[in-house]
Design a protein around this motif. Structure first.
Motif, PDB file in Angstrom:
ATOM      1  N   ALA A   6       0.830  -1.042   0.254  1.00 35.64           N
ATOM      2  CA  ALA A   6      -0.295   0.063  -0.291  1.00 35.64           C
ATOM      3  C   ALA A   6       1.207   1.051  -0.246  1.00 35.64           C
ATOM      4  O   ALA A   6       1.914   1.338   0.549  1.00 35.64           O
ATOM      5  N   LYS A   7       0.118   2.125  -0.414  1.00 40.10           N
ATOM      6  CA  LYS A   7       0.956   3.908  -0.879  1.00 40.10           C
ATOM      7  C   LYS A   7       1.038   4.823   0.174  1.00 40.10           C
ATOM      8  O   LYS A   7       1.690   5.841   0.312  1.00 40.10           O
ATOM      9  N   TYR A  15      -7.491  16.001  -2.007  1.00 33.49           N
ATOM     10  CA  TYR A  15      -5.433  16.125  -1.332  1.00 33.49           C
ATOM     11  C   TYR A  15      -5.594  14.649  -2.411  1.00 33.49           C
ATOM     12  O   TYR A  15      -4.173  13.885  -1.429  1.00 33.49           O
ATOM     13  N   LYS A  16      -5.763  15.039  -3.904  1.00 30.52           N
ATOM     14  CA  LYS A  16      -4.964  13.392  -4.422  1.00 30.52           C
ATOM     15  C   LYS A  16      -3.570  13.862  -4.540  1.00 30.52           C
ATOM     16  O   LYS A  16      -2.831  14.696  -4.472  1.00 30.52           O
ATOM     17  N   ASP A  17      -3.214  12.458  -3.723  1.00 27.94           N
ATOM     18  CA  ASP A  17      -1.467  12.619  -3.686  1.00 27.94           C
ATOM     19  C   ASP A  17      -0.781  12.889  -2.086  1.00 27.94           C
ATOM     20  O   ASP A  17       0.327  12.606  -2.588  1.00 27.94           O
ATOM     21  N   ALA A  18      -1.611  13.569  -1.800  1.00 30.32           N
ATOM     22  CA  ALA A  18      -1.065  13.404  -0.348  1.00 30.32           C
ATOM     23  C   ALA A  18      -0.736  12.768   0.661  1.00 30.32           C
ATOM     24  O   ALA A  18      -1.259  11.508   0.205  1.00 30.32           O
ATOM     25  N   SER A  19      -0.037  12.586   1.074  1.00 28.47           N
ATOM     26  CA  SER A  19       0.736  10.940   1.883  1.00 28.47           C
ATOM     27  C   SER A  19      -0.191  11.048   3.028  1.00 28.47           C
ATOM     28  O   SER A  19      -0.292  12.320   3.673  1.00 28.47           O
ATOM     29  N   VAL A  20      -0.637   9.748   3.546  1.00 29.43           N
ATOM     30  CA  VAL A  20      -1.033   9.569   5.035  1.00 29.43           C
ATOM     31  C   VAL A  20       0.442   8.639   5.849  1.00 29.43           C
ATOM     32  O   VAL A  20       0.759   7.909   5.729  1.00 29.43           O
ATOM     33  N   THR A  21      -0.170   9.677   7.317  1.00 29.60           N
ATOM     34  CA  THR A  21       1.244   9.265   8.382  1.00 29.60           C
ATOM     35  C   THR A  21       1.243   9.170   9.472  1.00 29.60           C
ATOM     36  O   THR A  21      -0.269   9.865   9.573  1.00 29.60           O
ATOM     37  N   MET A  22       2.089   8.820   9.906  1.00 29.12           N
ATOM     38  CA  MET A  22       1.649   8.770  11.350  1.00 29.12           C
ATOM     39  C   MET A  22       2.232   9.847  12.391  1.00 29.12           C
ATOM     40  O   MET A  22       3.436  10.204  12.119  1.00 29.12           O
ATOM     41  N   THR A  58      -8.948  -0.580   0.885  1.00 24.57           N
ATOM     42  CA  THR A  58      -8.670   1.576   0.001  1.00 24.57           C
ATOM     43  C   THR A  58     -10.097   1.783   1.257  1.00 24.57           C
ATOM     44  O   THR A  58     -11.022   1.176   1.265  1.00 24.57           O
ATOM     45  N   VAL A  59     -10.433   3.083   1.540  1.00 24.39           N
ATOM     46  CA  VAL A  59     -10.732   3.860   2.537  1.00 24.39           C
ATOM     47  C   VAL A  59     -11.658   4.841   2.090  1.00 24.39           C
ATOM     48  O   VAL A  59     -10.075   5.728   1.559  1.00 24.39           O
ATOM     49  N   SER A  60     -13.143   4.774   1.665  1.00 22.93           N
ATOM     50  CA  SER A  60     -13.090   6.763   1.242  1.00 22.93           C
ATOM     51  C   SER A  60     -13.365   7.310   2.269  1.00 22.93           C
ATOM     52  O   SER A  60     -14.005   6.586   3.688  1.00 22.93           O
ATOM     53  N   VAL A  61     -13.151   8.623   2.474  1.00 19.06           N
ATOM     54  CA  VAL A  61     -13.289   9.593   3.527  1.00 19.06           C
ATOM     55  C   VAL A  61     -14.289  10.685   2.927  1.00 19.06           C
ATOM     56  O   VAL A  61     -13.447  11.816   2.297  1.00 19.06           O
ATOM     57  N   THR A  62     -15.209  10.896   4.168  1.00 21.21           N
ATOM     58  CA  THR A  62     -15.826  12.424   3.514  1.00 21.21           C
ATOM     59  C   THR A  62     -15.590  13.243   5.063  1.00 21.21           C
ATOM     60  O   THR A  62     -16.068  13.109   6.196  1.00 21.21           O
ATOM     61  N   GLY A  66     -17.531  18.776   3.685  1.00 24.32           N
ATOM     62  CA  GLY A  66     -17.943  18.305   2.560  1.00 24.32           C
ATOM     63  C   GLY A  66     -16.667  17.669   1.412  1.00 24.32           C
ATOM     64  O   GLY A  66     -16.800  16.882  -0.050  1.00 24.32           O
ATOM     65  N   LYS A  67     -15.832  17.953   2.152  1.00 28.74           N
ATOM     66  CA  LYS A  67     -14.549  17.328   0.917  1.00 28.74           C
ATOM     67  C   LYS A  67     -14.362  15.969   1.009  1.00 28.74           C
ATOM     68  O   LYS A  67     -15.096  15.324   1.988  1.00 28.74           O
ATOM     69  N   LYS A  68     -13.885  15.564   0.019  1.00 27.01           N
ATOM     70  CA  LYS A  68     -13.800  13.845  -0.289  1.00 27.01           C
ATOM     71  C   LYS A  68     -12.365  13.284  -0.503  1.00 27.01           C
ATOM     72  O   LYS A  68     -11.911  13.499  -1.388  1.00 27.01           O
ATOM     73  N   SER A  69     -11.911  12.073  -0.435  1.00 27.91           N
ATOM     74  CA  SER A  69     -10.646  11.096  -0.917  1.00 27.91           C
ATOM     75  C   SER A  69     -10.252  10.154   0.060  1.00 27.91           C
ATOM     76  O   SER A  69     -11.335   9.436   0.242  1.00 27.91           O
ATOM     77  N   LEU A  70     -10.116   9.974  -0.932  1.00 29.43           N
ATOM     78  CA  LEU A  70     -10.278   8.161  -1.487  1.00 29.43           C
ATOM     79  C   LEU A  70      -8.415   7.876  -0.557  1.00 29.43           C
ATOM     80  O   LEU A  70      -7.502   8.176  -1.624  1.00 29.43           O
ATOM     81  N   LEU A  71      -7.734   6.784  -0.449  1.00 31.86           N
ATOM     82  CA  LEU A  71      -7.719   6.781   0.421  1.00 31.86           C
ATOM     83  C   LEU A  71      -6.749   4.921   0.269  1.00 31.86           C
ATOM     84  O   LEU A  71      -7.994   4.173   0.200  1.00 31.86           O
ATOM     85  N   GLU A  72      -5.493   4.993  -0.211  1.00 29.87           N
ATOM     86  CA  GLU A  72      -5.105   3.612  -0.136  1.00 29.87           C
ATOM     87  C   GLU A  72      -3.296   2.778   1.123  1.00 29.87           C
ATOM     88  O   GLU A  72      -2.948   4.025   1.080  1.00 29.87           O
ATOM     89  N   LEU A  73      -4.125   2.595   2.063  1.00 25.77           N
ATOM     90  CA  LEU A  73      -3.490   2.569   3.532  1.00 25.77           C
ATOM     91  C   LEU A  73      -2.982   1.137   3.272  1.00 25.77           C
ATOM     92  O   LEU A  73      -4.163   0.009   3.295  1.00 25.77           O
ATOM     93  N   ASP A  74      -1.665   0.558   4.317  1.00 27.03           N
ATOM     94  CA  ASP A  74      -1.531  -0.512   4.322  1.00 27.03           C
ATOM     95  C   ASP A  74      -2.038  -0.624   6.127  1.00 27.03           C
ATOM     96  O   ASP A  74      -2.847  -0.225   6.157  1.00 27.03           O
ATOM     97  N   ASP A  75      -1.685  -2.260   6.402  1.00 22.17           N
ATOM     98  CA  ASP A  75      -3.091  -3.076   7.427  1.00 22.17           C
ATOM     99  C   ASP A  75      -2.785  -1.832   8.829  1.00 22.17           C
ATOM    100  O   ASP A  75      -3.636  -1.687   8.968  1.00 22.17           O
TER     101      ASP A  75
END
Length: 86
Positions: A6-7, A15-22, A58-62, A66-75
């Motif tokens: 997963a990316k 927010y396409k191409d934004a990184s999901v981080t901890m 793959t997780v959709s977030v609203t 009102g903005k929406k993003s589709l996230l690709e996440l690892d476990d």
């Protein structure tokens, strides 16, 4: 899905191409240098796990604005996000 797993990125929508981080134990979107959104109940109006295959979620977030993003996440990141939004 990448052959490397997963990316941990926003793959579509706002927010396409934004990184999901901890950061400090919280799942965040890194929009740009110094600009982050903490993915918590205050910022996220709803979410849905759209698909799960071989450690990639793959997780959709609203968002509350009102903005929406589709996230690709690892476990690990998916588990942390779902716990944060519970």
């Amino acid at each position: 899905m990448s052959i490397f797993g997963a990316k941990n990125k926003v793959t579509a929508g706002d927010y396409k191409d934004a990184s999901v981080t901890m950061v400090n134990g919280q799942v965040t979107l890194a929009i740009s240098l110094g600009n982050m959104i903490i993915l918590n109940k205050k910022m996220v109006a709803s979410h849905k796990v759209e698909s799960e295959t071989k450690g990639t979620h793959t997780v959709s977030v609203t968002f509350t604005d009102g903005k929406k993003s589709l996230l690709e996440l690892d476990d690990k990141m998916c588990k942390a996000l779902l716990e944060q939004l519970f």
